[in-house]
Write a protein that holds these residues in place. Structure first.
Motif, PDB file in Angstrom:
ATOM      1  N   LYS A   1     -52.622  27.812 -50.782  1.00 17.49           N
ATOM      2  CA  LYS A   1     -53.771  28.603 -51.241  1.00 17.49           C
ATOM      3  C   LYS A   1     -54.333  29.505 -50.141  1.00 17.49           C
ATOM      4  O   LYS A   1     -54.642  30.671 -50.379  1.00 17.49           O
ATOM      5  CB  LYS A   1     -54.862  27.669 -51.770  1.00 17.49           C
ATOM      6  N   GLU A   2     -54.468  28.984 -48.944  1.00 16.25           N
ATOM      7  CA  GLU A   2     -55.019  29.773 -47.840  1.00 16.25           C
ATOM      8  C   GLU A   2     -54.115  30.958 -47.507  1.00 16.25           C
ATOM      9  O   GLU A   2     -54.592  32.088 -47.345  1.00 16.25           O
ATOM     10  CB  GLU A   2     -55.215  28.885 -46.604  1.00 16.25           C
ATOM     11  N   LEU A   3     -52.810  30.728 -47.409  1.00 14.51           N
ATOM     12  CA  LEU A   3     -51.875  31.827 -47.139  1.00 14.51           C
ATOM     13  C   LEU A   3     -51.878  32.838 -48.280  1.00 14.51           C
ATOM     14  O   LEU A   3     -51.786  34.050 -48.057  1.00 14.51           O
ATOM     15  CB  LEU A   3     -50.460  31.293 -46.922  1.00 14.51           C
ATOM     16  N   SER A   4     -52.023  32.345 -49.498  1.00 16.51           N
ATOM     17  CA  SER A   4     -52.058  33.227 -50.660  1.00 16.51           C
ATOM     18  C   SER A   4     -53.260  34.169 -50.578  1.00 16.51           C
ATOM     19  O   SER A   4     -53.149  35.363 -50.837  1.00 16.51           O
ATOM     20  CB  SER A   4     -52.097  32.399 -51.941  1.00 16.51           C
ATOM     21  N   GLN A   5     -54.415  33.644 -50.208  1.00 15.26           N
ATOM     22  CA  GLN A   5     -55.611  34.479 -50.064  1.00 15.26           C
ATOM     23  C   GLN A   5     -55.453  35.480 -48.921  1.00 15.26           C
ATOM     24  O   GLN A   5     -55.821  36.643 -49.047  1.00 15.26           O
ATOM     25  CB  GLN A   5     -56.841  33.602 -49.845  1.00 15.26           C
ATOM     26  N   THR A   6     -54.872  35.028 -47.823  1.00 12.69           N
ATOM     27  CA  THR A   6     -54.693  35.888 -46.658  1.00 12.69           C
ATOM     28  C   THR A   6     -53.760  37.059 -46.953  1.00 12.69           C
ATOM     29  O   THR A   6     -54.040  38.198 -46.553  1.00 12.69           O
ATOM     30  CB  THR A   6     -54.132  35.072 -45.471  1.00 12.69           C
ATOM     31  N   TYR A   7     -52.663  36.799 -47.637  1.00 16.72           N
ATOM     32  CA  TYR A   7     -51.639  37.822 -47.854  1.00 16.72           C
ATOM     33  C   TYR A   7     -51.732  38.519 -49.207  1.00 16.72           C
ATOM     34  O   TYR A   7     -50.885  39.360 -49.513  1.00 16.72           O
ATOM     35  CB  TYR A   7     -50.244  37.226 -47.634  1.00 16.72           C
ATOM     36  N   ARG A   8     -52.786  38.238 -49.983  1.00 16.59           N
ATOM     37  CA  ARG A   8     -52.945  38.881 -51.292  1.00 16.59           C
ATOM     38  C   ARG A   8     -52.970  40.412 -51.197  1.00 16.59           C
ATOM     39  O   ARG A   8     -52.279  41.085 -51.966  1.00 16.59           O
ATOM     40  CB  ARG A   8     -54.191  38.353 -51.996  1.00 16.59           C
ATOM     41  N   PRO A   9     -53.743  41.012 -50.276  1.00 13.19           N
ATOM     42  CA  PRO A   9     -53.727  42.480 -50.190  1.00 13.19           C
ATOM     43  C   PRO A   9     -52.330  43.046 -49.905  1.00 13.19           C
ATOM     44  O   PRO A   9     -51.936  44.061 -50.486  1.00 13.19           O
ATOM     45  CB  PRO A   9     -54.703  42.792 -49.053  1.00 13.19           C
ATOM     46  N   ASP A  10     -51.579  42.393 -49.033  1.00  9.55           N
ATOM     47  CA  ASP A  10     -50.217  42.846 -48.716  1.00  9.55           C
ATOM     48  C   ASP A  10     -49.300  42.692 -49.932  1.00  9.55           C
ATOM     49  O   ASP A  10     -48.471  43.562 -50.208  1.00  9.55           O
ATOM     50  CB  ASP A  10     -49.645  42.056 -47.536  1.00  9.55           C
ATOM     51  N   HIS A  11     -49.455  41.593 -50.649  1.00  9.58           N
ATOM     52  CA  HIS A  11     -48.671  41.347 -51.864  1.00  9.58           C
ATOM     53  C   HIS A  11     -48.953  42.432 -52.903  1.00  9.58           C
ATOM     54  O   HIS A  11     -48.029  43.001 -53.486  1.00  9.58           O
ATOM     55  CB  HIS A  11     -49.020  39.965 -52.414  1.00  9.58           C
ATOM     56  N   LEU A  12     -50.223  42.731 -53.122  1.00  4.36           N
ATOM     57  CA  LEU A  12     -50.585  43.746 -54.115  1.00  4.36           C
ATOM     58  C   LEU A  12     -50.092  45.134 -53.707  1.00  4.36           C
ATOM     59  O   LEU A  12     -49.650  45.907 -54.559  1.00  4.36           O
ATOM     60  CB  LEU A  12     -52.089  43.739 -54.355  1.00  4.36           C
ATOM     61  N   ALA A  13     -50.145  45.448 -52.428  1.00  2.00           N
ATOM     62  CA  ALA A  13     -49.614  46.734 -51.946  1.00  2.00           C
ATOM     63  C   ALA A  13     -48.104  46.803 -52.165  1.00  2.00           C
ATOM     64  O   ALA A  13     -47.568  47.844 -52.564  1.00  2.00           O
ATOM     65  CB  ALA A  13     -49.966  46.932 -50.475  1.00  2.00           C
ATOM     66  N   PHE A  14     -47.423  45.695 -51.899  1.00  2.00           N
ATOM     67  CA  PHE A  14     -45.981  45.626 -52.133  1.00  2.00           C
ATOM     68  C   PHE A  14     -45.665  45.878 -53.608  1.00  2.00           C
ATOM     69  O   PHE A  14     -44.784  46.669 -53.941  1.00  2.00           O
ATOM     70  CB  PHE A  14     -45.449  44.251 -51.696  1.00  2.00           C
ATOM     71  N   LEU A  15     -46.410  45.224 -54.505  1.00  2.00           N
ATOM     72  CA  LEU A  15     -46.170  45.400 -55.935  1.00  2.00           C
ATOM     73  C   LEU A  15     -46.464  46.826 -56.382  1.00  2.00           C
ATOM     74  O   LEU A  15     -45.737  47.385 -57.204  1.00  2.00           O
ATOM     75  CB  LEU A  15     -47.001  44.416 -56.753  1.00  2.00           C
ATOM     76  N   GLU A  16     -47.498  47.433 -55.837  1.00  2.00           N
ATOM     77  CA  GLU A  16     -47.812  48.818 -56.189  1.00  2.00           C
ATOM     78  C   GLU A  16     -46.674  49.749 -55.777  1.00  2.00           C
ATOM     79  O   GLU A  16     -46.280  50.637 -56.542  1.00  2.00           O
ATOM     80  CB  GLU A  16     -49.123  49.260 -55.535  1.00  2.00           C
ATOM     81  N   LYS A  17     -46.123  49.534 -54.594  1.00  2.00           N
ATOM     82  CA  LYS A  17     -44.981  50.335 -54.140  1.00  2.00           C
ATOM     83  C   LYS A  17     -43.788  50.132 -55.076  1.00  2.00           C
ATOM     84  O   LYS A  17     -43.108  51.090 -55.454  1.00  2.00           O
ATOM     85  CB  LYS A  17     -44.604  49.955 -52.711  1.00  2.00           C
ATOM     86  N   GLN A  18     -43.534  48.891 -55.457  1.00  2.00           N
ATOM     87  CA  GLN A  18     -42.420  48.607 -56.363  1.00  2.00           C
ATOM     88  C   GLN A  18     -42.655  49.236 -57.738  1.00  2.00           C
ATOM     89  O   GLN A  18     -41.714  49.723 -58.376  1.00  2.00           O
ATOM     90  CB  GLN A  18     -42.193  47.098 -56.480  1.00  2.00           C
ATOM     91  N   ARG A  19     -43.906  49.244 -58.181  1.00  2.00           N
ATOM     92  CA  ARG A  19     -44.233  49.880 -59.462  1.00  2.00           C
ATOM     93  C   ARG A  19     -43.959  51.382 -59.374  1.00  2.00           C
ATOM     94  O   ARG A  19     -43.363  51.972 -60.276  1.00  2.00           O
ATOM     95  CB  ARG A  19     -45.697  49.629 -59.819  1.00  2.00           C
ATOM     96  N   GLU A  20     -44.394  52.017 -58.295  1.00  2.00           N
ATOM     97  CA  GLU A  20     -44.171  53.448 -58.101  1.00  2.00           C
ATOM     98  C   GLU A  20     -42.684  53.792 -58.064  1.00  2.00           C
ATOM     99  O   GLU A  20     -42.281  54.865 -58.506  1.00  2.00           O
ATOM    100  CB  GLU A  20     -44.848  53.920 -56.818  1.00  2.00           C
ATOM    101  N   GLU A  21     -41.871  52.877 -57.554  1.00  2.00           N
ATOM    102  CA  GLU A  21     -40.426  53.090 -57.476  1.00  2.00           C
ATOM    103  C   GLU A  21     -39.710  52.706 -58.779  1.00  2.00           C
ATOM    104  O   GLU A  21     -38.494  52.835 -58.883  1.00  2.00           O
ATOM    105  CB  GLU A  21     -39.847  52.306 -56.298  1.00  2.00           C
ATOM    106  N   GLY A  22     -40.475  52.225 -59.759  1.00  2.00           N
ATOM    107  CA  GLY A  22     -39.903  51.873 -61.057  1.00  2.00           C
ATOM    108  C   GLY A  22     -39.313  50.485 -61.139  1.00  2.00           C
ATOM    109  O   GLY A  22     -38.637  50.153 -62.117  1.00  2.00           O
ATOM    110  N   ASN A  23     -39.578  49.646 -60.135  1.00  2.00           N
ATOM    111  CA  ASN A  23     -39.000  48.305 -60.108  1.00  2.00           C
ATOM    112  C   ASN A  23     -39.861  47.239 -60.781  1.00  2.00           C
ATOM    113  O   ASN A  23     -39.359  46.167 -61.120  1.00  2.00           O
ATOM    114  CB  ASN A  23     -38.726  47.867 -58.663  1.00  2.00           C
ATOM    115  N   VAL A  24     -41.147  47.502 -60.945  1.00  2.00           N
ATOM    116  CA  VAL A  24     -42.058  46.525 -61.546  1.00  2.00           C
ATOM    117  C   VAL A  24     -42.635  47.105 -62.828  1.00  2.00           C
ATOM    118  O   VAL A  24     -43.188  48.205 -62.830  1.00  2.00           O
ATOM    119  CB  VAL A  24     -43.195  46.141 -60.567  1.00  2.00           C
TER     120      VAL A  24
END
Length: 90
Positions: free
Chosen positions: A13-36
């Motif tokens: 849970k703690e790591l999940s909270q810490t890295y949530r912004p990075d995870h969401l940025a990663f998903l946004e990039k993947q969405r822009e590239e048509g992967n998500v």
């Protein structure tokens, strides 16, 4: 293109909270590239789901292994090829 449901169950849970912004940025990039196609968290806090578009499971796994949640050990992952039947999404 095929669709793949990737379950991301909570591991730390703690790591999940810490890295949530990075995870969401990663998903946004993947969405822009048509992967998500879609993503979201489970309201009970147990993890989340990402729907990837790819030719095969190996491509999806390569992408998932770049997710900061996975890299940092915040989440595990489980990949399933998914056949969508809703006409709303076509």
């Amino acid at each position: 293109m095929k669709l793949f449901a990737v379950l991301l169950p909570l591991r730390d849970k703690e790591l999940s909270q810490t890295y949530r912004p990075d995870h969401l940025a990663f998903l946004e990039k993947q969405r822009e590239e048509g992967n998500v196609a879609a993503n979201g968290k489970f309201v009970d806090g147990s993890g989340g789901l990402v729907i990837y578009r790819a030719s095969n499971q190996e491509e999806v796994e390569a992408l998932v292994k770049q997710d900061p949640f996975v890299i940092q050990g915040a989440r595990d992952y489980d990949i399933h090829e998914w056949e969508m039947v809703s006409k709303e999404w076509e």
